[in-house]
Design a protein around this motif. Structure first.
Motif, short mmCIF file in Angstrom:
data_model
loop_
_atom_site.label_atom_id
_atom_site.label_comp_id
_atom_site.label_asym_id
_atom_site.label_seq_id
_atom_site.Cartn_x
_atom_site.Cartn_y
_atom_site.Cartn_z
N GLY A 287 17.08 -47.12 -3.42
CA GLY A 287 17.56 -47.86 -4.59
C GLY A 287 18.95 -48.41 -4.37
O GLY A 287 19.25 -49.54 -4.75
N LEU A 288 19.80 -47.62 -3.73
CA LEU A 288 21.15 -48.07 -3.42
C LEU A 288 21.10 -49.20 -2.39
O LEU A 288 21.79 -50.22 -2.54
CB LEU A 288 21.98 -46.91 -2.88
N ALA A 289 20.30 -49.01 -1.34
CA ALA A 289 20.22 -50.04 -0.29
C ALA A 289 19.70 -51.36 -0.85
O ALA A 289 20.25 -52.43 -0.57
CB ALA A 289 19.33 -49.56 0.85
N ILE B 6 15.35 -54.78 -13.20
CA ILE B 6 14.09 -55.09 -12.53
C ILE B 6 14.26 -55.28 -11.02
O ILE B 6 13.48 -54.77 -10.21
CB ILE B 6 13.45 -56.36 -13.14
N VAL B 7 15.29 -56.04 -10.64
CA VAL B 7 15.40 -56.45 -9.23
C VAL B 7 15.63 -55.27 -8.29
O VAL B 7 14.86 -55.08 -7.34
CB VAL B 7 16.50 -57.53 -9.08
N PRO B 8 16.65 -54.43 -8.48
CA PRO B 8 16.83 -53.33 -7.52
C PRO B 8 15.74 -52.27 -7.60
O PRO B 8 15.33 -51.72 -6.58
CB PRO B 8 18.21 -52.76 -7.88
N THR B 9 15.26 -51.97 -8.82
CA THR B 9 14.20 -50.95 -8.94
C THR B 9 12.89 -51.47 -8.35
O THR B 9 12.16 -50.72 -7.70
CB THR B 9 14.00 -50.54 -10.40
N GLY B 10 12.59 -52.76 -8.57
CA GLY B 10 11.37 -53.33 -7.99
C GLY B 10 11.41 -53.32 -6.48
O GLY B 10 10.43 -52.98 -5.81
N MET B 11 12.57 -53.70 -5.92
CA MET B 11 12.70 -53.69 -4.47
C MET B 11 12.62 -52.27 -3.91
O MET B 11 12.01 -52.02 -2.87
CB MET B 11 14.03 -54.34 -4.06
N ALA B 12 13.24 -51.31 -4.60
CA ALA B 12 13.19 -49.92 -4.14
C ALA B 12 11.77 -49.37 -4.21
O ALA B 12 11.32 -48.65 -3.31
CB ALA B 12 14.13 -49.05 -4.98
N LEU B 13 11.03 -49.71 -5.27
CA LEU B 13 9.64 -49.29 -5.36
C LEU B 13 8.80 -49.90 -4.23
O LEU B 13 7.90 -49.26 -3.68
CB LEU B 13 9.06 -49.68 -6.72
#
Length: 464
Positions: free
Chosen positions: A402-404, A127-134
């Motif tokens: 997503g990586l960042a 959730i956390v990296p995908t949510g931030m990337a979105l």
């Protein structure tokens, strides 16, 4: 080049359209839910142990079982989301987190509960990296992203604080299972809204996943988080702590070697060499690790030295949370005036100085000073959270967001994990608890101020 030498004309944060508000609500609610999970169970641990038959020494696994996967798999899932679809993975993570919360709430024995916590952690790592990337790909770089990240950072900070207060209230009134049920309820609110609102995004081409890199970085992070989480409870003398600490460092070194030779690396080494990424993440690591340590030792001071009740201690951190939320509403304006890089440096400096003010605490009084100083330090801490995220992700292409953001959130998790074992142990190994608390606060303040200077120098040399 000087840090953000151009000073933009300050203006009111832009208003978001209706659909954009709903997207922001879904993404921030998911982040708030994960932040809540970090702290909502802490106060409930004694009741949980008695109910499920977990010994005092085994209670740490209620925290460690979540921390291991939530920190260890962040980078991997952030990259997988870049390649195969952030929206798809985000929805999968929400569903997994909700199901795991139900399992933890209904747990009939320790094994079922710890399995639920581990699956919660795995869901959080999605959730956390995908949510931030979105979030960073939905809201364009500039005032809109500043505002969105300001709201997200506020809720992240508020979620941790609300969890500390709410966990105690819910445990007293409804029992420890209600804390896990609350997380399941959050999922039921967010999950039905997400599919129709969130856009899909992924890297246009699909390079092969860097499997050796994924194995070494995930293994290294898992070993490191396990070692530091266990050391927080039992110190660094245990053989398991020492072995996993060495293994974690060795695997992360191996990861660096693998990435330097990979045609499609999991983490782009040129990205890590970007000064904004390197120095921004250092600022994030310091602000998270040192603030979590302050909260830990202040809790000891208020309850053990001043003998305040858990409720009155909760009020201190409740004030901290409210003022942090207020700071979050003004952070985008400050960033608009100063720029993200300057805001990061000044926020770190402010956090360190207000923590230093806590050295004025006494053995018979100090609750008011503690409330004021920790609240002001937390306001600066929130400014650092928002500005370091902007510093790291600014200028990064959408296909690598997503990586960042995976790097940003990994820094958060590792920071929260390492602060207490590295410094918190000093609080209980001195001649008296009060002397130990003062020592930790002094070292903490010195580290944050020193980091502010280093980050300022490092970012001053950054281009763009």
């Amino acid at each position: 080049m000087a840090i953000d030498t151009s000073v933009p004309t300050p203006s009111a944060p832009p208003k978001l359209a209706g659909r954009a508000r709903l997207i922001l609500f879904v993404l921030c609610a998911a982040q708030f839910m994960v932040a809540l999970d970090f702290s909502v169970l802490n106060v409930a641990l004694p009741d949980l142990g008695r109910d499920l038959g977990l010994s005092q020494s085994a209670l740490q696994w209620a925290v460690t079982a979540f921390a291991l996967p939530s920190g260890g798999f962040l980078l991997l899932f952030g990259r997988i989301a870049d390649l195969y679809g952030r929206r798809r993975l985000f929805l999968t993570g929400l569903a997994l987190f909700g199901a795991a919360s139900v399992l933890a709430a209904l747990a009939w024995n320790p094994a079922a509960f710890l399995a639920g916590r581990a699956l919660q952690g795995l869901g959080a790592a999605v959730i956390v990296p995908t949510g931030m990337a979105l979030l960073t790909t939905t809201f364009p770089e500039g005032p809109q992203r500043d505002r969105a990240l300001g709201i997200s950072g506020t809720l992240l900070s508020l979620g941790f604080t609300v969890g500390m207060v709410l966990g105690g209230v819910m445990t007293d009134l409804l029992g420890w299972r209600s804390t896990m049920g609350l997380l399941a309820l959050f999922t039921l609110i967010v999950l039905p809204l997400a599919p129709g609102l969130l856009p899909e995004s992924r890297t246009p081409d699909r390079p092969r996943l860097d499997v050796p890199g994924a194995i070494t970085v995930t293994g290294g992070l898992l070993a490191l988080i396990y070692a530091l989480s266990t050391a927080a409870q039992h110190g660094f003398g245990g053989a398991d702590v020492q072995v996993t600490l060495v293994a974690g460092v060795a695997l992360l070194i191996a990861f660096g070697v693998v990435e330097s030779r990979s045609a499609a690396p999991l983490v782009s080494l040129p990205m890590l060499r970007r000064r904004t990424v390197a120095w921004g993440n250092l600022g994030g690591l310091v602000t998270f690790s040192m603030m979590s340590t302050v909260v830990f030792v202040l809790t000891l001071y208020l309850q053990e030295t001043l003998e305040l009740s858990a409720f009155r201690t909760g009020l201190v951190f409740g004030v901290q949370g409210v003022l942090s939320a207020v700071a979050g509403t003004y952070a985008p304006k400050v960033i608009g005036r100063l720029g993200a890089r300057r805001t990061l440096v000044y926020s770190l400096l402010g956090q360190g100085l207000f923590v230093a003010a806590l050295l004025g605490l006494g053995t018979e009084s100090g609750a008011l000073l503690a409330t004021a100083a920790v609240s002001l330090a937390s306001m600066c801490h929130l400014g650092a959270i928002i500005s370091y995220g902007l510093t790291v992700t600014s200028g990064v292409p959408d296909e690598e967001q997503g990586l960042a953001t995976g790097l940003v959130t990994t820094t958060q998790q590792v920071g929260i994990t390492i602060g207490i074992p590295l410094l918190g142990v000093l609080a209980t190994t001195q001649g008296s608890l009060f002397d130990g608390v003062r020592m930790v606060l002094g070292v903490d303040a010195a580290i944050v101020v020193g980091a502010a200077v280093l980050v300022g120098v490092g970012l001053r040399r950054a281009r763009g």
